[in-house]
Design a protein around this motif. Structure first.
Motif, PDB file in Angstrom:
ATOM      1  N   SER A  37       0.862  -1.187   0.000  1.00  0.00           N
ATOM      2  CA  SER A  37       0.000   0.000   0.000  1.00  0.00           C
ATOM      3  C   SER A  37       0.894   1.231   0.000  1.00  0.00           C
ATOM      4  CB  SER A  37      -0.914   0.019   1.234  1.00  0.00           C
ATOM      5  OG  SER A  37      -0.150   0.077   2.426  1.00  0.00           O
ATOM      6  N   GLY A  38       0.454   2.273  -0.660  1.00  0.00           N
ATOM      7  CA  GLY A  38       1.246   3.488  -0.736  1.00  0.00           C
ATOM      8  C   GLY A  38       2.247   3.450  -1.878  1.00  0.00           C
ATOM      9  N   PRO A  39       3.036   4.517  -2.014  1.00  0.00           N
ATOM     10  CA  PRO A  39       4.036   4.589  -3.091  1.00  0.00           C
ATOM     11  C   PRO A  39       5.083   3.484  -2.960  1.00  0.00           C
ATOM     12  CG  PRO A  39       3.688   6.736  -2.036  1.00  0.00           C
ATOM     13  CD  PRO A  39       2.997   5.725  -1.179  1.00  0.00           C
ATOM     14  N   ASP A  40       5.706   3.144  -4.075  1.00  0.00           N
ATOM     15  CA  ASP A  40       6.751   2.121  -4.059  1.00  0.00           C
ATOM     16  C   ASP A  40       7.910   2.543  -3.156  1.00  0.00           C
ATOM     17  OD1 ASP A  40       5.294   0.639  -5.844  1.00  0.00           O
ATOM     18  OD2 ASP A  40       6.457   1.237  -7.602  1.00  0.00           O
ATOM     19  N   TRP A  41       8.519   1.559  -2.487  1.00  0.00           N
ATOM     20  CA  TRP A  41       9.709   1.803  -1.683  1.00  0.00           C
ATOM     21  C   TRP A  41      10.895   2.070  -2.601  1.00  0.00           C
ATOM     22  CZ3 TRP A  41       9.857   2.353   3.524  1.00  0.00           C
ATOM     23  CH2 TRP A  41       8.758   1.900   4.252  1.00  0.00           C
ATOM     24  N   GLN A  42      11.767   2.958  -2.163  1.00  0.00           N
ATOM     25  CA  GLN A  42      12.972   3.304  -2.918  1.00  0.00           C
ATOM     26  C   GLN A  42      14.201   3.018  -2.043  1.00  0.00           C
ATOM     27  OE1 GLN A  42      12.380   4.464  -6.101  1.00  0.00           O
ATOM     28  NE2 GLN A  42      10.192   4.357  -5.626  1.00  0.00           N
ATOM     29  N   VAL A  45      23.510   4.429   2.429  1.00  0.00           N
ATOM     30  CA  VAL A  45      22.324   3.651   2.048  1.00  0.00           C
ATOM     31  C   VAL A  45      21.059   4.336   2.593  1.00  0.00           C
ATOM     32  CG1 VAL A  45      21.191   1.407   2.126  1.00  0.00           C
ATOM     33  CG2 VAL A  45      23.700   1.549   2.096  1.00  0.00           C
ATOM     34  N   LYS A  46      20.063   4.471   1.733  1.00  0.00           N
ATOM     35  CA  LYS A  46      18.788   5.082   2.126  1.00  0.00           C
ATOM     36  C   LYS A  46      17.628   4.210   1.662  1.00  0.00           C
ATOM     37  CE  LYS A  46      20.574   9.796   1.527  1.00  0.00           C
ATOM     38  NZ  LYS A  46      20.394  11.084   0.797  1.00  0.00           N
ATOM     39  N   ILE A  47      16.656   4.036   2.534  1.00  0.00           N
ATOM     40  CA  ILE A  47      15.370   3.437   2.166  1.00  0.00           C
ATOM     41  C   ILE A  47      14.301   4.473   2.481  1.00  0.00           C
ATOM     42  CG2 ILE A  47      13.727   1.551   2.535  1.00  0.00           C
ATOM     43  CD1 ILE A  47      15.924  -0.153   3.607  1.00  0.00           C
ATOM     44  N   PHE A  48      13.433   4.753   1.528  1.00  0.00           N
ATOM     45  CA  PHE A  48      12.384   5.719   1.824  1.00  0.00           C
ATOM     46  C   PHE A  48      11.133   5.415   1.018  1.00  0.00           C
ATOM     47  CE2 PHE A  48      14.895   7.454  -1.609  1.00  0.00           C
ATOM     48  CZ  PHE A  48      13.997   8.050  -2.473  1.00  0.00           C
ATOM     49  N   GLN A  49      10.006   5.814   1.587  1.00  0.00           N
ATOM     50  CA  GLN A  49       8.721   5.749   0.904  1.00  0.00           C
ATOM     51  C   GLN A  49       8.232   7.181   0.754  1.00  0.00           C
ATOM     52  OE1 GLN A  49       5.384   3.770   2.832  1.00  0.00           O
ATOM     53  NE2 GLN A  49       4.731   2.891   0.889  1.00  0.00           N
ATOM     54  N   PRO A  50       8.171   7.678  -0.473  1.00  0.00           N
ATOM     55  CA  PRO A  50       7.803   9.085  -0.679  1.00  0.00           C
ATOM     56  C   PRO A  50       6.402   9.380  -0.160  1.00  0.00           C
ATOM     57  CG  PRO A  50       8.698   8.095  -2.686  1.00  0.00           C
ATOM     58  CD  PRO A  50       8.445   6.972  -1.731  1.00  0.00           C
ATOM     59  N   PRO A  51       6.122  10.624   0.137  1.00  0.00           N
ATOM     60  CA  PRO A  51       4.771  11.007   0.555  1.00  0.00           C
ATOM     61  C   PRO A  51       3.754  10.681  -0.522  1.00  0.00           C
ATOM     62  CG  PRO A  51       6.334  12.774   0.994  1.00  0.00           C
ATOM     63  CD  PRO A  51       7.048  11.763   0.162  1.00  0.00           C
ATOM     64  N   GLY A  52       2.567  10.343  -0.107  1.00  0.00           N
ATOM     65  CA  GLY A  52       1.492  10.004  -1.031  1.00  0.00           C
ATOM     66  C   GLY A  52       0.387   9.288  -0.285  1.00  0.00           C
ATOM     67  N   ILE A  92       8.447   7.789   5.423  1.00  0.00           N
ATOM     68  CA  ILE A  92       9.543   7.413   6.312  1.00  0.00           C
ATOM     69  C   ILE A  92      10.839   7.293   5.515  1.00  0.00           C
ATOM     70  CG2 ILE A  92       9.162   4.930   6.007  1.00  0.00           C
ATOM     71  CD1 ILE A  92       9.823   4.566   8.965  1.00  0.00           C
ATOM     72  N   LYS A  93      11.965   7.546   6.199  1.00  0.00           N
ATOM     73  CA  LYS A  93      13.285   7.392   5.584  1.00  0.00           C
ATOM     74  C   LYS A  93      14.194   6.675   6.574  1.00  0.00           C
ATOM     75  CE  LYS A  93      15.817  11.090   4.894  1.00  0.00           C
ATOM     76  NZ  LYS A  93      16.313  12.339   4.248  1.00  0.00           N
ATOM     77  N   LEU A  94      14.947   5.680   6.086  1.00  0.00           N
ATOM     78  CA  LEU A  94      15.886   4.916   6.897  1.00  0.00           C
ATOM     79  C   LEU A  94      17.289   5.152   6.352  1.00  0.00           C
ATOM     80  CD1 LEU A  94      13.880   1.555   6.784  1.00  0.00           C
ATOM     81  CD2 LEU A  94      13.562   3.431   8.377  1.00  0.00           C
ATOM     82  N   LEU A  95      18.243   5.430   7.235  1.00  0.00           N
ATOM     83  CA  LEU A  95      19.617   5.698   6.833  1.00  0.00           C
ATOM     84  C   LEU A  95      20.553   4.710   7.511  1.00  0.00           C
ATOM     85  CD1 LEU A  95      19.623   9.593   7.336  1.00  0.00           C
ATOM     86  CD2 LEU A  95      18.990   8.333   5.280  1.00  0.00           C
TER      87      LEU A  95
END
Length: 200
Positions: free
Chosen positions: A88-93, A114-121, A127-130
């Motif tokens: 659910s929500g935007p694709d993870w990047q 390294v970054k993992i984030f799910q853009p607003p939408g 959220i963003k993980l570093l």
């Protein structure tokens, strides 16, 4: 004196022994030759897609340059960008400075910023993980690390060590939390990340 037949037999044996020695030395040279670790293929501006057994898209990895090694079916990627479908929500990047894929893209090891984030939408966790290192399992859509991690959400910053991120369920588990800070000025993603995610 040796007969002609005996002499022929000896010469044949010598030739066979020589052939065996040549094959052995060739295999030994190939095994120790540093050129065997040289990439066989270079791909520029590449996008590699992974699918499950049912043919559903599991993820996409894009990179300006990928080197492929046939010996162990490994790929080295420069500044890889992984897009992982979200339930659910935007694709993870997922982005990093360097990446290495193994087992036919089923496992990707990432390191360097390294970054993992799910853009607003709609339905986004925003959220963003570093972290510094991460292993991504495309078939399970799970990312793991044992390194220090920073989790950023609007108004909150959490620091921990070790993490398991399940992008199918949108559940982020810190193996050890060290601190949490509430700051209303903090945002999870910035305009550049949103633009990059949109392009991919």
């Amino acid at each position: 004196m040796l007969s002609i037949r005996s002499l022929f037999t000896v010469l044949l044996a010598i030739l066979l022994l020589g052939s065996v020695l040549l094959v052995f030395m060739e295999r030994k040279n190939h095994a120790t030759n540093p050129l065997s670790n040289v990439a066989e293929e270079f791909m520029i501006g590449t996008q590699v897609k992974s699918f499950d057994k049912q043919g559903n898209l599991k993820g996409t990895i894009s990179s300006p340059q990928i080197q492929h090694y046939n010996a162990n079916n490994k790929m080295l990627a420069t500044t890889p960008h992984i897009t992982s479908p979200a339930k659910s929500g935007p694709d993870w990047q997922i982005t990093a400075q360097h990446g290495e894929t193994l087992k036919g893209n089923q496992i990707t090891r990432l390191w360097g910023d390294v970054k993992i984030f799910q853009p607003p939408g709609k339905n986004s966790n925003n959220i963003k993980l570093l972290t510094s290192e991460l292993t991504y399992y495309s078939q399970q859509n799970i990312a793991k690390t044992d390194q220090p991690v920073t989790i950023i959400q609007p108004g909150t910053v959490i620091h921990g060590i070790g993490m398991i991120a399940n992008m199918n369920t949108n559940v982020i588990q810190l193996l050890k939390q060290t601190s949490e800070k509430h700051d209303p000025t903090v945002k999870s993603t910035n305009a550049n990340e949103n633009e990059t995610a949109t392009r991919h």
